[in-house]
Design a protein around this motif. Structure first.
Motif, PDB file in Angstrom:
ATOM      1  N   ASP A 100       0.857  -1.200   0.066  1.00 37.87           N
ATOM      2  CA  ASP A 100       0.078  -0.074  -0.028  1.00 37.87           C
ATOM      3  C   ASP A 100       1.072   1.319   0.134  1.00 37.87           C
ATOM      4  N   ALA A 101       0.339   2.285  -0.626  1.00 37.73           N
ATOM      5  CA  ALA A 101       1.138   3.528  -1.032  1.00 37.73           C
ATOM      6  C   ALA A 101       1.607   4.122   0.532  1.00 37.73           C
ATOM      7  N   ALA A 102       0.502   3.916   1.547  1.00 36.17           N
ATOM      8  CA  ALA A 102       0.662   4.660   2.828  1.00 36.17           C
ATOM      9  C   ALA A 102       1.864   4.050   3.437  1.00 36.17           C
ATOM     10  N   ALA A 103       1.796   2.608   3.382  1.00 36.75           N
ATOM     11  CA  ALA A 103       2.940   1.603   4.018  1.00 36.75           C
ATOM     12  C   ALA A 103       4.316   2.088   3.423  1.00 36.75           C
ATOM     13  N   ALA A 104       4.401   2.272   2.097  1.00 39.66           N
ATOM     14  CA  ALA A 104       5.698   2.730   1.628  1.00 39.66           C
ATOM     15  C   ALA A 104       6.268   4.001   2.081  1.00 39.66           C
ATOM     16  N   LEU A 105       5.466   4.834   2.830  1.00 38.88           N
ATOM     17  CA  LEU A 105       6.163   6.051   3.071  1.00 38.88           C
ATOM     18  C   LEU A 105       7.038   5.883   4.288  1.00 38.88           C
ATOM     19  N   ALA A 106       6.710   4.836   5.313  1.00 44.69           N
ATOM     20  CA  ALA A 106       7.630   4.706   6.161  1.00 44.69           C
ATOM     21  C   ALA A 106       8.823   4.526   5.858  1.00 44.69           C
ATOM     22  N   ALA A 107       9.359   3.687   5.015  1.00 44.83           N
ATOM     23  CA  ALA A 107      10.741   3.471   4.442  1.00 44.83           C
ATOM     24  C   ALA A 107      11.244   4.777   3.869  1.00 44.83           C
ATOM     25  N   GLN A 108      10.525   5.463   2.909  1.00 43.77           N
ATOM     26  CA  GLN A 108      10.747   6.766   2.362  1.00 43.77           C
ATOM     27  C   GLN A 108      11.055   7.847   3.449  1.00 43.77           C
ATOM     28  N   ALA A 109      10.383   7.729   4.651  1.00 44.66           N
ATOM     29  CA  ALA A 109      10.705   8.798   5.604  1.00 44.66           C
ATOM     30  C   ALA A 109      12.034   8.217   6.148  1.00 44.66           C
ATOM     31  N   LEU A 110      12.494   7.039   6.333  1.00 42.05           N
ATOM     32  CA  LEU A 110      13.974   6.971   6.980  1.00 42.05           C
ATOM     33  C   LEU A 110      14.842   7.286   5.905  1.00 42.05           C
ATOM     34  N   ALA A 111      14.536   7.489   4.723  1.00 38.86           N
ATOM     35  CA  ALA A 111      15.833   7.982   3.564  1.00 38.86           C
ATOM     36  C   ALA A 111      17.076   7.020   3.752  1.00 38.86           C
ATOM     37  N   PRO A 112      16.876   5.787   3.626  1.00 29.85           N
ATOM     38  CA  PRO A 112      18.076   4.839   3.474  1.00 29.85           C
ATOM     39  C   PRO A 112      19.241   5.305   2.915  1.00 29.85           C
ATOM     40  N   GLN A 113      20.397   5.265   3.067  1.00 27.23           N
ATOM     41  CA  GLN A 113      21.486   5.675   2.133  1.00 27.23           C
ATOM     42  C   GLN A 113      22.262   4.443   1.584  1.00 27.23           C
ATOM     43  N   PRO A 114      22.936   4.217   0.542  1.00 25.67           N
ATOM     44  CA  PRO A 114      23.494   3.249   0.197  1.00 25.67           C
ATOM     45  C   PRO A 114      24.834   2.786   1.088  1.00 25.67           C
ATOM     46  N   GLY A 115      24.987   1.654   1.729  1.00 30.42           N
ATOM     47  CA  GLY A 115      25.966   1.250   2.357  1.00 30.42           C
ATOM     48  C   GLY A 115      25.741   1.261   4.095  1.00 30.42           C
ATOM     49  N   GLU A 116      24.603   2.017   4.094  1.00 28.30           N
ATOM     50  CA  GLU A 116      24.308   2.265   5.588  1.00 28.30           C
ATOM     51  C   GLU A 116      23.723   1.011   6.235  1.00 28.30           C
ATOM     52  N   ARG A 117      24.207   0.751   7.660  1.00 24.75           N
ATOM     53  CA  ARG A 117      23.517  -0.476   8.279  1.00 24.75           C
ATOM     54  C   ARG A 117      21.943  -0.069   8.771  1.00 24.75           C
ATOM     55  N   VAL A 118      20.939  -0.825   8.476  1.00 20.37           N
ATOM     56  CA  VAL A 118      19.671  -0.215   8.902  1.00 20.37           C
ATOM     57  C   VAL A 118      18.988  -1.537   9.342  1.00 20.37           C
ATOM     58  N   LEU A 119      18.360  -1.457  10.471  1.00 19.31           N
ATOM     59  CA  LEU A 119      17.444  -2.466  11.112  1.00 19.31           C
ATOM     60  C   LEU A 119      15.820  -2.297  10.786  1.00 19.31           C
ATOM     61  N   ASP A 120      15.345  -3.236  10.309  1.00 21.88           N
ATOM     62  CA  ASP A 120      13.837  -3.277   9.961  1.00 21.88           C
ATOM     63  C   ASP A 120      13.314  -4.077  11.295  1.00 21.88           C
ATOM     64  N   LEU A 121      12.950  -3.556  12.532  1.00 27.21           N
ATOM     65  CA  LEU A 121      12.832  -4.070  13.475  1.00 27.21           C
ATOM     66  C   LEU A 121      11.504  -5.037  13.763  1.00 27.21           C
ATOM     67  N   CYS A 122      10.582  -4.854  13.064  1.00 22.95           N
ATOM     68  CA  CYS A 122       9.422  -5.935  12.884  1.00 22.95           C
ATOM     69  C   CYS A 122       8.940  -6.053  11.639  1.00 22.95           C
ATOM     70  N   ALA A 123      10.024  -6.879  10.712  1.00 23.12           N
ATOM     71  CA  ALA A 123       9.955  -6.757   9.377  1.00 23.12           C
ATOM     72  C   ALA A 123       8.926  -7.447   8.617  1.00 23.12           C
ATOM     73  N   ALA A 124       8.176  -8.588   9.240  1.00 21.88           N
ATOM     74  CA  ALA A 124       7.311  -9.232   8.232  1.00 21.88           C
ATOM     75  C   ALA A 124       6.093  -8.382   8.236  1.00 21.88           C
ATOM     76  N   PRO A 125       5.408  -8.548   6.951  1.00 19.83           N
ATOM     77  CA  PRO A 125       5.836  -9.302   5.775  1.00 19.83           C
ATOM     78  C   PRO A 125       6.862  -9.129   5.008  1.00 19.83           C
ATOM     79  N   GLY A 126       7.490  -7.801   5.075  1.00 15.26           N
ATOM     80  CA  GLY A 126       8.630  -7.715   4.303  1.00 15.26           C
ATOM     81  C   GLY A 126       8.734  -6.412   3.328  1.00 15.26           C
ATOM     82  N   GLY A 127       7.682  -5.856   3.035  1.00  8.88           N
ATOM     83  CA  GLY A 127       7.638  -4.867   1.860  1.00  8.88           C
ATOM     84  C   GLY A 127       8.612  -3.740   2.325  1.00  8.88           C
ATOM     85  N   LYS A 128       8.712  -3.191   3.448  1.00  8.53           N
ATOM     86  CA  LYS A 128       9.811  -2.211   3.899  1.00  8.53           C
ATOM     87  C   LYS A 128      11.126  -2.752   3.753  1.00  8.53           C
ATOM     88  N   THR A 129      11.217  -3.965   4.278  1.00 10.75           N
ATOM     89  CA  THR A 129      12.768  -4.403   4.011  1.00 10.75           C
ATOM     90  C   THR A 129      13.077  -4.409   2.528  1.00 10.75           C
TER      91      THR A 129
END
Length: 434
Positions: free
Chosen positions: A228-257
């Protein structure tokens, strides 16, 4: 329901649909839990009948209040639940799907005979559904959008007011579109043209009537995944960068991962449930993306070294997902969120503890309840006064009305009505000073 396995074709799907309705409305089991049961209502069905049964149950629940309004004039007292649900399903098929009434009535009577062969229920079902058919689809279409169940509606109205809840009910009444996130967001134009999709302002693709998802172009190649487009905004808000160590703390079902990995981050995906992580493993294989998967209770997780960024999409009441899960309003008690909010607070504290100084944290819940959003962040900042809340107003495609005074996002199902709605979400971004 006994005896349903003896039927074939549409009748077996109808029998399973009634069993699913009984599971939700009588046994308080979600559709998802029933679908996943090894010996559940769908276990003996083929692929086509499974899909039909799920669709019938889901849409009958979506329109349950309208079904009851159609049935009301012909019932002096509500019949016992299984017969009531047979009537509701038949009403939906006749009025919403415009199925031939004689076929629907005959199948419903057969189901009633299986449910209680020694009662007068088959005669009742026959008589009532014939009367419903006389009123026909015209009466159905003239009915207002179905209201949410009274206890659930009361809980929402206490927060949002009746006018907003009515708008949510209008959004709830429509089958939601399917949104996709792309492995390569820069290719949105190409995939939109190929799939006949709309590019949403936030970057997701939206499909109105996609059919079988796995048959669409790009599925086997892993070019996209459903999210869902709303769920996708959470990862966009984090603004991950190449090479950064990022933790998806409650990952399932995994779209944000998948989003984090597609951005080039070194992702650790943690969840307490091995079973729920199975879908993530499949999608990682399909997309060719990679992440370290950890099965653990996040509250006990103590990694070394600390992470550059943490995404916490916490367990919650899921009240924002009613467009996609019309069973949920019949299962949630909004009067008592004590247990789930305590878990969220514990997870937030853990997220702060595994974040390096100078790191970023995004907290999200697919909830419409401030106790699981604004209140949770305020309490976390009181416990961790060093945290700085960052505004998300500048994310691409964000409407002004979505942004709270503190700079978080507060999304609701009635937003984007002209585009088909949006899941309800709360998303906040925090920074941990150096």
């Amino acid at each position: 329901m006994t005896g349903s396995a003896a039927h074939t074709g549409p009748t077996s799907a109808r029998a399973a649909a009634v069993a699913l309705l009984n599971g939700v409305l009588v046994d308080q089991l979600s559709l998802a839990d029933q679908v996943g049961q090894a010996k559940g209502p769908l276990a003996s069905l083929g692929t086509g009948d499974r899909a039909r049964a799920q669709r019938l149950a889901t849409e009958t629940l979506r329109h349950l209040r309208t079904c009851d309004q159609m049935l009301g004039p012909f019932l002096r007292l509500p019949p016992y639940p299984e017969i009531h649900n047979i009537l509701r399903l038949g009403t939906y098929e006749i009025c919403a799907l415009r199925e031939a009434p004689h076929g629907v009535v005959s199948a419903a009577v057969d189901l009633a005979r299986v449910a209680d062969p020694r009662s007068k229920a088959p005669g009742l079902v026959n008589a009532v559904l014939r009367r419903v058919a006389e009123r026909g689809p015209e009466a159905w279409e003239a009915a207002p959008p179905p209201s949410l169940p009274k206890p659930f509606r009361k809980g929402l109205a206490a927060i949002w007011g009746n006018k907003t809840v009515r708008a949510m009910e209008e959004a709830q009444a429509a089958v939601p579109p399917v949104d996709l996130s792309l492995r390569d967001p820069a290719s949105a134009g190409d995939w939109a043209a190929l799939l006949g999709a709309e590019i949403l302002p936030t970057g997701s693709l939206r499909l109105r009537d996609p059919g079988r998802i796995s048959a669409l172009p790009g599925y086997d190649a892993g070019a996209w995944w459903v999210q869902d487009a709303a769920a996708a905004l959470a990862a966009q808000a984090l603004a991950p960068q190449p090479g950064e160590r990022v933790l998806d703390l409650c990952a399932a079902p995994g779209g944000k991962t998948l989003q984090l990995a597609a951005a080039g981050a070194e992702v650790t995906a943690l969840d307490i449930s091995e079973g729920r992580l199975a879908r993530l493993r499949q999608n990682l294989d399909r997309t060719g993306l990679s992440a370290e998967i950890v099965v653990a209770d996040a509250r006990d997780y103590t990694p070394e070294p600390l992470f550059d960024a943490v995404l916490l999409d916490a367990p919650c009441s899921a009240t924002g997902t009613i467009r996609r899960h019309p069973d949920l309003p019949y299962l949630r008690d909004l009067a008592d969120l004590t247990e789930v909010t305590a878990l969220q607070a514990a997870l937030l504290d853990r997220a702060v503890s595994v974040l390096r100084p100078g790191g970023r944290l995004v907290f999200a819940t697919c909830s419409l309840m401030p106790a699981e959003g604004e209140d949770q962040i305020a309490a976390a900042r009181a416990r961790h006064p060093e945290l700085v809340q960052q505004s998300l107003a500048d994310l691409p495609g964000i409407a002004t009305e979505w942004v709270t005074e503190a700079g978080a996002l507060r999304l609701r199902p009635d937003f984007w009505p002209e585009r088909g709605g949006l899941d309800g979400f709360f998303i906040a971004a925090l920074a941990k000073p150096v």
